[in-house]
Motif scaffolding. Structure first.
Motif, PDB file in Angstrom:
ATOM      1  N   ASP A 168      37.109  32.490  21.692  1.00  0.00           N
ATOM      2  CA  ASP A 168      36.167  32.431  19.721  1.00  0.00           C
ATOM      3  C   ASP A 168      35.518  33.591  19.531  1.00  0.00           C
ATOM      4  OD1 ASP A 168      34.495  31.207  18.333  1.00  0.00           O
ATOM      5  OD2 ASP A 168      34.529  29.446  19.097  1.00  0.00           O
ATOM      6  N   LYS A 169      35.798  33.726  18.450  1.00  0.00           N
ATOM      7  CA  LYS A 169      35.760  34.711  17.931  1.00  0.00           C
ATOM      8  C   LYS A 169      34.540  35.328  17.362  1.00  0.00           C
ATOM      9  CE  LYS A 169      38.471  36.701  14.850  1.00  0.00           C
ATOM     10  NZ  LYS A 169      39.737  36.720  13.961  1.00  0.00           N
ATOM     11  N   ARG A 170      33.254  33.933  17.299  1.00  0.00           N
ATOM     12  CA  ARG A 170      31.930  33.689  17.197  1.00  0.00           C
ATOM     13  C   ARG A 170      31.003  33.847  17.824  1.00  0.00           C
ATOM     14  NH1 ARG A 170      31.293  27.715  15.531  1.00  0.00           N
ATOM     15  NH2 ARG A 170      33.056  27.565  17.382  1.00  0.00           N
ATOM     16  N   PHE A 171      31.963  33.809  19.346  1.00  0.00           N
ATOM     17  CA  PHE A 171      30.716  33.749  20.167  1.00  0.00           C
ATOM     18  C   PHE A 171      31.097  34.900  21.270  1.00  0.00           C
ATOM     19  CE2 PHE A 171      31.217  29.066  19.642  1.00  0.00           C
ATOM     20  CZ  PHE A 171      29.835  29.237  19.056  1.00  0.00           C
ATOM     21  N   ASP A 199      38.460  27.561  11.675  1.00  0.00           N
ATOM     22  CA  ASP A 199      39.268  26.491  11.358  1.00  0.00           C
ATOM     23  C   ASP A 199      38.106  26.035  10.837  1.00  0.00           C
ATOM     24  OD1 ASP A 199      40.246  23.960  11.602  1.00  0.00           O
ATOM     25  OD2 ASP A 199      40.831  24.454  13.432  1.00  0.00           O
ATOM     26  N   TYR A 200      37.557  24.532  10.734  1.00  0.00           N
ATOM     27  CA  TYR A 200      36.772  24.051  10.749  1.00  0.00           C
ATOM     28  C   TYR A 200      36.703  22.566  11.256  1.00  0.00           C
ATOM     29  CZ  TYR A 200      39.576  20.166   8.025  1.00  0.00           C
ATOM     30  OH  TYR A 200      40.290  20.144   7.823  1.00  0.00           O
ATOM     31  N   PHE A 229      28.949  17.734   6.932  1.00  0.00           N
ATOM     32  CA  PHE A 229      29.065  19.084   6.370  1.00  0.00           C
ATOM     33  C   PHE A 229      29.993  19.660   6.670  1.00  0.00           C
ATOM     34  CE2 PHE A 229      24.331  17.897   5.486  1.00  0.00           C
ATOM     35  CZ  PHE A 229      24.216  18.638   4.022  1.00  0.00           C
ATOM     36  N   LYS A 230      30.891  20.450   5.953  1.00  0.00           N
ATOM     37  CA  LYS A 230      31.812  21.458   6.515  1.00  0.00           C
ATOM     38  C   LYS A 230      31.295  22.955   7.021  1.00  0.00           C
ATOM     39  CE  LYS A 230      36.348  21.646   5.195  1.00  0.00           C
ATOM     40  NZ  LYS A 230      37.239  21.498   4.125  1.00  0.00           N
ATOM     41  N   LEU A 231      32.353  22.928   8.694  1.00  0.00           N
ATOM     42  CA  LEU A 231      30.806  24.572   8.874  1.00  0.00           C
ATOM     43  C   LEU A 231      32.940  24.514   9.361  1.00  0.00           C
ATOM     44  CD1 LEU A 231      28.794  23.092  11.689  1.00  0.00           C
ATOM     45  CD2 LEU A 231      28.624  23.763   9.352  1.00  0.00           C
ATOM     46  N   TYR A 232      32.712  25.950   9.253  1.00  0.00           N
ATOM     47  CA  TYR A 232      33.721  26.668   9.261  1.00  0.00           C
ATOM     48  C   TYR A 232      33.707  27.566  10.597  1.00  0.00           C
ATOM     49  CZ  TYR A 232      36.255  25.148   4.897  1.00  0.00           C
ATOM     50  OH  TYR A 232      36.655  24.736   3.921  1.00  0.00           O
ATOM     51  N   ASP A 233      34.905  28.483  10.924  1.00  0.00           N
ATOM     52  CA  ASP A 233      34.700  28.714  12.120  1.00  0.00           C
ATOM     53  C   ASP A 233      35.470  30.098  11.671  1.00  0.00           C
ATOM     54  OD1 ASP A 233      37.454  29.209  13.046  1.00  0.00           O
ATOM     55  OD2 ASP A 233      36.807  27.453  14.792  1.00  0.00           O
ATOM     56  N   PHE A 234      35.723  31.601  13.143  1.00  0.00           N
ATOM     57  CA  PHE A 234      35.820  32.586  12.410  1.00  0.00           C
ATOM     58  C   PHE A 234      37.461  32.948  13.304  1.00  0.00           C
ATOM     59  CE2 PHE A 234      31.583  33.907  12.362  1.00  0.00           C
ATOM     60  CZ  PHE A 234      31.576  34.090  11.139  1.00  0.00           C
ATOM     61  N   GLY A 235      37.862  31.704  13.468  1.00  0.00           N
ATOM     62  CA  GLY A 235      39.524  31.792  14.609  1.00  0.00           C
ATOM     63  C   GLY A 235      39.113  32.534  15.244  1.00  0.00           C
ATOM     64  N   ASN A 236      40.401  32.576  15.916  1.00  0.00           N
ATOM     65  CA  ASN A 236      40.200  32.914  17.872  1.00  0.00           C
ATOM     66  C   ASN A 236      41.103  34.463  18.131  1.00  0.00           C
ATOM     67  OD1 ASN A 236      38.609  31.172  19.299  1.00  0.00           O
ATOM     68  ND2 ASN A 236      40.560  29.447  18.145  1.00  0.00           N
TER      69      ASN A 236
END
Length: 160
Positions: A79-82, A102-103, A145-152
Motif C-alpha cells: 500500500d503506497k499510502r503507508f 482504488d476506493y 463517504f468515498k475514500l480513495y487510496d494511492f494504489g499499490n
C-alpha cells in the motif's frame, strides 16, 4: 494490522508464520494462494509486528521459513499510502508494477470495501436505494463517504 484483516483470512489455503520472544508473538506474516493472478503461486497478504516494535530482519526470517516449506513464486501488494516497499526489495522481491488508485466507503467510523457495495448488491443493503442512480450516488445518499487510496506497488519473489 493498520489495513485491517483481509476477508477469508483463515481459509484452508492460509499459512501463518510468526516470530516469538519468550512465548509472545512479536511478528506475523500471512500467506495464501494468489487471489488476483494465477501467474503466482502464493500471495503475502499481511505482515505486522507487535505495536511499538520494529523487528529488524523479521520479514526475511519468516520468508526464509516459508520458502523451506512451500515452493513457488510469491506476489504481494504494498500500500503506497503507508509503505515504501523497501523491506520487499531488501528481501529479494522485484517491483513489477503499480496498481491504480482504488476506493473504499466510510460511515460512522467504519471503513468498508467497495466489493461489499457493488451496485447490484445495494438494494438489499441500503435503506434508501434508487435504481436510476449510480453506486456512488446511492452510497452518498445513505451517508457513506468515498475514500480513495494511492494504489499499490506490486512485488514478486520468484521461485529459487
Amino acid at each position: 494490522h493498520l489495513q485491517g484483516s483481509p476477508q477469508n483470512i483463515t481459509n484452508k489455503n492460509t499459512v501463518c508464520l510468526g516470530l516469538y520472544l519468550d512465548g509472545e508473538l512479536m511478528q506475523i506474516e500471512t500467506f495464501r494462494k494468489s487471489r488476483y493472478s494465477s501467474k503466482y503461486d502464493w500471495e503475502l497478504i499481511r505482515e505486522c509486528s507487535k505495536e511499538g516494535w520494529n523487528i529488524i530482519g523479521g520479514k526475511s526470517k519468516i520468508l526464509s521459513e516459508f520458502r523451506k516449506n512451500y515452493s513457488g513464486s510469491i506476489v504481494s501488494y504494498c500500500d503506497k499510502r503507508f509503505f515504501s516497499g523497501k523491506s520487499y526489495e531488501d528481501c529479494g522481491f522485484t517491483l513489477i508494477g503499480e496498481t491504480p488508485s482504488d476506493y473504499k466507503y466510510y460511515k460512522n467510523g467504519r471503513v468498508y470495501s467497495r466489493e461489499q457495495f457493488m451496485k447490484h448488491k445495494l438494494k438489499d443493503k441500503l435503506e434508501n436505494f434508487n435504481e436510476l442512480l449510480t453506486e456512488t450516488e446511492n452510497m452518498l445518499n445513505n451517508g457513506y463517504f468515498k475514500l480513495y487510496d494511492f494504489g499499490n506497488y506490486v512485488y514478486v519473489l520468484n521461485t529459487l
